[in-house]
Design a protein around this motif. Sequence first.
Motif, mmCIF file in Angstrom:
data_model
loop_
_atom_site.group_PDB
_atom_site.id
_atom_site.type_symbol
_atom_site.label_atom_id
_atom_site.label_comp_id
_atom_site.label_asym_id
_atom_site.label_seq_id
_atom_site.Cartn_x
_atom_site.Cartn_y
_atom_site.Cartn_z
ATOM 1 N N UNK A 285 63.113 49.274 39.021
ATOM 2 C CA UNK A 285 61.995 49.990 39.621
ATOM 3 C C UNK A 285 60.992 49.001 40.205
ATOM 4 N N UNK A 286 60.559 49.262 41.437
ATOM 5 C CA UNK A 286 59.613 48.404 42.153
ATOM 6 C C UNK A 286 58.285 49.119 42.289
ATOM 7 N N UNK B 148 64.162 42.174 33.741
ATOM 8 C CA UNK B 148 63.110 41.953 34.740
ATOM 9 C C UNK B 148 63.622 40.974 35.768
ATOM 10 N N UNK C 279 58.191 41.731 41.830
ATOM 11 C CA UNK C 279 58.756 41.957 40.504
ATOM 12 C C UNK C 279 59.402 43.328 40.447
ATOM 13 N N UNK C 280 60.444 43.430 39.663
ATOM 14 C CA UNK C 280 61.047 44.737 39.424
ATOM 15 C C UNK C 280 61.561 44.749 38.003
ATOM 16 N N UNK C 281 61.647 45.940 37.411
ATOM 17 C CA UNK C 281 62.032 46.034 36.007
ATOM 18 C C UNK C 281 62.899 47.245 35.756
ATOM 19 N N UNK D 144 55.231 44.178 34.763
ATOM 20 C CA UNK D 144 56.636 43.872 35.060
ATOM 21 C C UNK D 144 57.052 44.263 36.470
ATOM 22 N N UNK D 145 56.302 45.175 37.097
ATOM 23 C CA UNK D 145 56.699 45.590 38.447
ATOM 24 C C UNK D 145 55.611 45.319 39.469
ATOM 25 N N UNK D 146 54.550 44.648 39.052
ATOM 26 C CA UNK D 146 53.434 44.450 39.958
ATOM 27 C C UNK D 146 53.727 43.334 40.953
ATOM 28 N N UNK D 147 53.751 43.695 42.217
ATOM 29 C CA UNK D 147 53.971 42.701 43.266
ATOM 30 C C UNK D 147 52.637 42.257 43.841
#
Lengths: 315, 186
Positions: free
Chosen positions: B74-75, B36, B47-49, A309-312
């Motif tokens: 949160x990134x 998200x 992406x951030x969640x 969900x936060x993986x760039x």
Amino acid sequence: MTKNKLLIYLFLIMTLLALRASAQTTDSLLNSLDSSKKYNKVESTFKATHIVLSHSTETQKKHDLDLRIRHHFGDIGGEFGSAHTLYGLDVATDLFIGLDYGVSDKLTIGIGRSKHDELFDLYIKQKLIQQKKDSGMPFNLTFLAQIGLVARAPFATTEFANYSDRITYLIQPILSRKFSSRISLQVMPSYLLRSVSADQNDPENIFSIGFAGRVKLTKRLSFVADYTMVSGLSRPNNLTVPLYNPLGVGLEIETGGHIFSLNFMNSEYITENNFIANTKKSWTEGGVRFGFTISRNFSLFKSKNKDPNTKSTIY
Amino acid sequence: MISINKNKFILLVLVCLTCIYNVNAQTFISRNVKINIFSSTPVEDIKAASNGGNAVLITSTQEIAVQLAIKSLSFDKKLMQEHFNENYMESDKYPLAKFKGNFEPKIDWSKDGEYTVAAKGILSVHGIDQPRTITGKIAIKNGMITLNSNFDVACAAHKIKIPSLVFTKIAEVIKINIQATLTSLK
């Protein structure tokens, strides 16, 4: 009569209570759930770990590595400046390459190397106090300890008689406060320990106080300045070669992971262990010079983040 | 001294309590709404969640409200997170993003079931209100209500400026996913 009145009164109160309950709609419920107050850290007091010459209270983010390249040109005016050196651009009084790494969000270690004196420096920087909104912590406090090692060959046989003469230590608590999104100010007293000084009247150990500030002009462009008071504190004015207090002003441009600073300063040198003690140029006698900093930030250990969900991803 | 008619008083209290009880029985909340956000360009996916969103649903009026503390997102890269809050969302100035609207069509909240719905209302991001109709799914099971919705937010519509230097890295339209499980407010 009074009894009736009281009953009506009671009835009104109860209706009000009931109404309040039914009026406890989305808005008031959401307000009671609001968690944004929890995020009360005052962040980005300064954009970078450095201001112009001096360190700021900012530390690197965890696992972020900052590659920092700095350059100080020659005197714009005076004997060494003017058109013959293209206003100092032909000269490099100091060059610096450094790496700053965030061990945690609060602890940064850094190494660097300056052209002047072939100075190697190593520092640790620990954020001790974080400014917070509402909850009464009105400032940031960061502690800096930096050691410098002069690696060049001695100019005279008597120079560096002891190896420890090559080593200098800087201890600097840094206090700052973000007054508004535009204005941040900083004070940093520091103590520089040396084994030798060039002038017998110049004390080996120097106490100084630095002042720094930022005015944000736009979201990504700031005016920054810092001044370190040395003469007038522990250093007398009757030195054979006059020394001056370093003053730097600059424009700081942030573009995502890069920061560019375009600066003007009287100090020839880049690292504190050099410029606090040895600034020989003055703003009033053409001794001001142009300088720049390029900073590029790399986020390391990104593959450790397994949360999809936060993986760039950079392609 | 004044004496109080006890019976009447008790009756009143009971009436009011019933009122309050009724209202509460129709209210569902969640304190850990998953939100998200996703920005996709050919150069970079970001992406951030957050698990910290709040939601309130009032079944009698079909009213829904969801809000998110922007700083709870949160990134991967913390510097990016700082820039997101500082340069783009101005989170100190606008700490919350919020949607408030009403579900259509009318739903029987007492029965288990799944519905495809639209919520018509106001989306407030970066201090700018935009009238929006957001579609999504509702599932009701054992007194729990699950919401799931995907929608887009255009940065320009909320006056979130993307400088030309990073234009290739940040999408003009950000995809949002919301998942919430609401329980009855007791």
